[in-house]
Design a protein around this motif. Structure first.
Motif, PDB file in Angstrom:
ATOM      1  N   GLN A 206       0.825  -1.207   0.000  1.00 35.62           N
ATOM      2  CA  GLN A 206       0.000   0.000   0.000  1.00 35.62           C
ATOM      3  C   GLN A 206       0.858   1.256   0.000  1.00 35.62           C
ATOM      4  OE1 GLN A 206      -2.542  -0.398   3.403  1.00 35.62           O
ATOM      5  NE2 GLN A 206      -3.801  -2.031   2.483  1.00 35.62           N
ATOM      6  N   ASN A 207       1.928   1.223   0.752  1.00 32.74           N
ATOM      7  CA  ASN A 207       2.838   2.379   0.764  1.00 32.74           C
ATOM      8  C   ASN A 207       3.481   2.592  -0.600  1.00 32.74           C
ATOM      9  OD1 ASN A 207       2.289   2.826   3.449  1.00 32.74           O
ATOM     10  ND2 ASN A 207       4.072   1.678   4.189  1.00 32.74           N
ATOM     11  N   GLN A 208       3.801   1.474  -1.266  1.00 35.22           N
ATOM     12  CA  GLN A 208       4.404   1.581  -2.599  1.00 35.22           C
ATOM     13  C   GLN A 208       3.429   2.212  -3.585  1.00 35.22           C
ATOM     14  OE1 GLN A 208       7.541   0.847  -3.223  1.00 35.22           O
ATOM     15  NE2 GLN A 208       7.395   1.459  -5.376  1.00 35.22           N
ATOM     16  N   LEU A 209       2.170   1.765  -3.521  1.00 32.79           N
ATOM     17  CA  LEU A 209       1.148   2.359  -4.391  1.00 32.79           C
ATOM     18  C   LEU A 209       0.970   3.836  -4.095  1.00 32.79           C
ATOM     19  CD1 LEU A 209      -1.589  -0.455  -4.369  1.00 32.79           C
ATOM     20  CD2 LEU A 209      -0.026   0.139  -6.238  1.00 32.79           C
ATOM     21  N   LEU A 210       0.998   4.175  -2.808  1.00 31.21           N
ATOM     22  CA  LEU A 210       0.853   5.584  -2.430  1.00 31.21           C
ATOM     23  C   LEU A 210       2.012   6.413  -2.950  1.00 31.21           C
ATOM     24  CD1 LEU A 210      -0.716   7.725  -0.863  1.00 31.21           C
ATOM     25  CD2 LEU A 210       0.528   7.031   1.201  1.00 31.21           C
ATOM     26  N   LEU A 211       3.228   5.839  -2.858  1.00 30.41           N
ATOM     27  CA  LEU A 211       4.393   6.563  -3.370  1.00 30.41           C
ATOM     28  C   LEU A 211       4.295   6.754  -4.882  1.00 30.41           C
ATOM     29  CD1 LEU A 211       7.292   4.922  -1.311  1.00 30.41           C
ATOM     30  CD2 LEU A 211       6.429   7.267  -1.121  1.00 30.41           C
ATOM     31  N   GLU A 212       3.815   5.706  -5.569  1.00 26.77           N
ATOM     32  CA  GLU A 212       3.662   5.841  -7.024  1.00 26.77           C
ATOM     33  C   GLU A 212       2.652   6.934  -7.364  1.00 26.77           C
ATOM     34  OE1 GLU A 212       2.590   2.025  -8.455  1.00 26.77           O
ATOM     35  OE2 GLU A 212       4.586   1.131  -8.122  1.00 26.77           O
ATOM     36  N   LYS A 213       1.558   6.995  -6.606  1.00 28.64           N
ATOM     37  CA  LYS A 213       0.570   8.042  -6.838  1.00 28.64           C
ATOM     38  C   LYS A 213       1.169   9.425  -6.557  1.00 28.64           C
ATOM     39  CE  LYS A 213      -3.533   5.261  -5.844  1.00 28.64           C
ATOM     40  NZ  LYS A 213      -4.716   5.091  -4.944  1.00 28.64           N
ATOM     41  N   LEU A 214       1.954   9.503  -5.470  1.00 29.21           N
ATOM     42  CA  LEU A 214       2.594  10.780  -5.159  1.00 29.21           C
ATOM     43  C   LEU A 214       3.566  11.179  -6.255  1.00 29.21           C
ATOM     44  CD1 LEU A 214       3.277  10.373  -1.321  1.00 29.21           C
ATOM     45  CD2 LEU A 214       1.603  11.876  -2.403  1.00 29.21           C
ATOM     46  N   THR A 215       4.304  10.184  -6.793  1.00 31.33           N
ATOM     47  CA  THR A 215       5.261  10.484  -7.864  1.00 31.33           C
ATOM     48  C   THR A 215       4.544  10.999  -9.108  1.00 31.33           C
ATOM     49  OG1 THR A 215       6.743   8.763  -7.032  1.00 31.33           O
ATOM     50  CG2 THR A 215       7.089   9.514  -9.289  1.00 31.33           C
ATOM     51  N   ARG A 216       3.435  10.293  -9.469  1.00 29.99           N
ATOM     52  CA  ARG A 216       2.663  10.767 -10.618  1.00 29.99           C
ATOM     53  C   ARG A 216       2.094  12.159 -10.365  1.00 29.99           C
ATOM     54  NH1 ARG A 216       0.750   5.340 -10.715  1.00 29.99           N
ATOM     55  NH2 ARG A 216      -1.180   6.002  -9.699  1.00 29.99           N
ATOM     56  N   GLY A 217       1.674  12.399  -9.139  1.00 29.70           N
ATOM     57  CA  GLY A 217       1.154  13.717  -8.808  1.00 29.70           C
ATOM     58  C   GLY A 217       2.213  14.792  -8.927  1.00 29.70           C
ATOM     59  N   GLN A 218       3.445  14.449  -8.507  1.00 29.29           N
ATOM     60  CA  GLN A 218       4.534  15.423  -8.609  1.00 29.29           C
ATOM     61  C   GLN A 218       4.869  15.703 -10.075  1.00 29.29           C
ATOM     62  OE1 GLN A 218       7.670  13.713  -6.311  1.00 29.29           O
ATOM     63  NE2 GLN A 218       6.857  14.467  -4.350  1.00 29.29           N
ATOM     64  N   GLU A 219       4.820  14.619 -10.903  1.00 25.56           N
ATOM     65  CA  GLU A 219       5.092  14.837 -12.327  1.00 25.56           C
ATOM     66  C   GLU A 219       4.034  15.748 -12.951  1.00 25.56           C
ATOM     67  OE1 GLU A 219       5.204  10.966 -13.975  1.00 25.56           O
ATOM     68  OE2 GLU A 219       7.229  10.484 -13.208  1.00 25.56           O
ATOM     69  N   LEU A 220       2.776  15.482 -12.601  1.00 23.15           N
ATOM     70  CA  LEU A 220       1.706  16.342 -13.106  1.00 23.15           C
ATOM     71  C   LEU A 220       1.859  17.777 -12.609  1.00 23.15           C
ATOM     72  CD1 LEU A 220      -1.385  13.962 -12.721  1.00 23.15           C
ATOM     73  CD2 LEU A 220      -0.239  14.639 -14.848  1.00 23.15           C
ATOM     74  N   GLN A 221       2.306  17.872 -11.361  1.00 24.35           N
ATOM     75  CA  GLN A 221       2.501  19.202 -10.792  1.00 24.35           C
ATOM     76  C   GLN A 221       3.620  19.949 -11.532  1.00 24.35           C
ATOM     77  OE1 GLN A 221       3.312  19.137  -6.631  1.00 24.35           O
ATOM     78  NE2 GLN A 221       3.223  21.348  -6.379  1.00 24.35           N
ATOM     79  N   LEU A 222       4.694  19.194 -11.870  1.00 24.01           N
ATOM     80  CA  LEU A 222       5.789  19.826 -12.595  1.00 24.01           C
ATOM     81  C   LEU A 222       5.334  20.272 -13.989  1.00 24.01           C
ATOM     82  CD1 LEU A 222       8.791  17.517 -11.620  1.00 24.01           C
ATOM     83  CD2 LEU A 222       8.406  19.889 -10.922  1.00 24.01           C
ATOM     84  N   ARG A 223       4.535  19.393 -14.621  1.00 22.36           N
ATOM     85  CA  ARG A 223       4.035  19.774 -15.933  1.00 22.36           C
ATOM     86  C   ARG A 223       3.129  21.006 -15.842  1.00 22.36           C
ATOM     87  NH1 ARG A 223       2.265  13.839 -18.340  1.00 22.36           N
ATOM     88  NH2 ARG A 223       4.393  12.941 -18.422  1.00 22.36           N
ATOM     89  N   LEU A 224       2.263  20.994 -14.842  1.00 21.99           N
ATOM     90  CA  LEU A 224       1.365  22.137 -14.657  1.00 21.99           C
ATOM     91  C   LEU A 224       2.167  23.394 -14.343  1.00 21.99           C
ATOM     92  CD1 LEU A 224      -1.511  23.216 -14.420  1.00 21.99           C
ATOM     93  CD2 LEU A 224      -1.513  22.506 -12.010  1.00 21.99           C
TER      94      LEU A 224
END
Length: 445
Positions: A361-379
């Motif tokens: 579950q922590n790994q999935l959460l980290l992956e979601k956070l990573t994707r969120g950070q990538e989206l944030q960088l793009r935004l």
């Protein structure tokens, strides 16, 4: 010249200060001195469980003996007291779980060797009310007759001993490789007492008679105390069987992933609590049983028995009758300890499973956070581009309005040409400033 031992103050001057327990521990070897038993004698022995019985109650009971009305409580603090009276003695001993009383008195004349099933309490030195009033619950009660006899003819002597027990089946041994005989039937009579008969030659010393009687009485007392673990073992058998079945079911469900972790955890915690409660309630009883069983074995060894043809020795009787019970108790204790260990291992497996699930579950959460950070960088990049365009637009608009104002004032300026010419410069300056701000916020140099 007569030499005298040095005084305590003189001895102390040669030594470091005493440990506070030195004298107490040293005197423990003398805490229960052996008595002298003059044959023929009758020993009336009663051992009672002392749970809930105070020393004050035991002192009050002893004070009912003749001349003991002012018996001080301090005299019972050593766990041993011998009271001497005219023609008999009363011994009191307090142990962890039981207290024993021994009355040594003359043997009735009609209870000598050769009598047939004699009455031993025809002339007791203590009243039946005093015996009945001993505080506690009886765990052992023995009447031991110690008589003189001729040990040279085993057949005749055994006949006399069997007649003394009313021709009932007896267990008998030669003690100390032949210095005396011990005969008993290991049965509780109508008066509540067991009976033992010790036959010794006329030259048997009083101290040896005391040691023999003490060993025999202790064997029977420790045997009965050891057996107190047997009912506990039988009581625990259904609980252990149910707990083992439940643990096997939990393990199968854990293996097949047939239940949620929370459900398994709740069931396992309940099982572990029942097992640990059983250990807490009965662990002492099992330990005490092992200790008492060891004492029985030691006392039998000290008897140095020799078999009498046609009868079992006391050691053989104990081996055949006591050993199975002790094995049952030991097996139950081992089974309970093993069950506790298995519950712990199953708990560890469940914790491992929960940890793995949590890590996933922590790994999935980290992956979601990573994707969120990538989206944030793009935004953020998109916002930065829009910001450059917007700021540049407002700057160029200001320059355009400034040029128009200058033209209206008569300056030879073409506002549109000026605004168009500075667009690249404005874009570069705005981009450069935004990058510098971005670098400061992210710690770049």
């Amino acid at each position: 010249m007569t030499s005298h031992p040095p005084s305590l103050s003189l001895r102390a001057s040669f030594l470091p200060p005493d440990d506070p327990l030195r004298v107490k521990l040293h005197n423990e070897v003398h805490a229960r001195p052996s008595a002298r038993v003059r044959l023929p004698a009758l020993i009336i022995y009663v051992a009672v469980l002392n749970a809930g019985v105070t020393r004050e109650q035991e002192r009050d009971h002893l004070s009912r003996l003749p001349g003991q009305q002012e018996l001080p409580l301090d005299s019972l603090h050593g766990n041993f007291l011998r009271l001497r009276f005219e023609g008999y003695t009363v011994k009191w001993e307090r142990h962890t779980e039981f207290t024993r009383y021994s009355i040594v008195q003359p043997l009735p004349a009609d209870a000598q060797l050769g009598a047939s099933d004699p009455e031993l309490l025809s002339d007791p030195v203590v009243t039946p009310d005093w015996l009945r009033g001993i505080p506690g619950h009886t765990v052992a009660a023995i009447q031991m007759a110690m008589v003189h006899g001729d040990l040279s003819d085993e057949r005749v002597l055994m006949g006399q001993a069997q007649a003394w027990f009313g021709r009932r089946t007896v267990v008998a041994s030669q003690l100390g490789n032949g210095h005396s005989w011990a005969v008993t039937e290991f049965c509780i009579g109508a008066d509540g007492f067991e009976r033992m008969l010790v036959i010794a030659p006329a030259d048997m010393s009083e101290t040896r008679a005391s040691r023999v009687s003490q060993r025999l009485l202790e064997i029977e007392t420790y045997r009965l105390m050891a057996l107190r673990g047997l009912p506990v073992s039988k009581q625990l058998a259904p609980l252990l069987g149910e707990a083992e079945r439940q643990l096997a079911e939990i393990t199968a469900r854990l293996e097949n992933k047939a239940a949620s972790d929370q459900e398994l955890l709740d069931t396992l915690v309940s099982l572990a609590a029942r097992v640990e409660r059983a250990i807490a309630e009965h662990g002492y009883r099992f330990s005490a049983t092992r200790a008492y069983d060891m004492l029985v074995g030691q006392r039998i060894t000290e008897l140095r028995e020799k078999a009498i043809p046609g009868t079992q020795t006391i050691g053989e009787f104990m081996q055949r009758r006591l050993s199975p019970a002790m094995s049952t108790v030991a097996a139950t204790a081992q089974r309970l300890a093993s069950l506790s260990e298995r519950v712990s291992r199953t708990s560890a497996l469940l914790r491992t499973r929960v940890d793995i699930a949590t890590e996933s579950q922590n790994q999935l959460l980290l992956e979601k956070l990573t994707r969120g950070q990538e989206l944030q960088l793009r935004l953020q990049s998109t916002v930065e581009g829009l910001s450059i365009a917007a700021i540049s637009y407002y700057v160029i608009s200001l320059l355009l309005y400034g040029g128009k104002a200058a033209k209206a004032a008569g300056a030879p300026v073409n506002p549109e040409m000026l605004a168009g010419a500075v667009i690249p410069l404005v874009l570069w300056v705005v981009w450069r400033n935004i990058r510098r701000i971005h670098a400061k916020l992210h710690g770049e140099h």
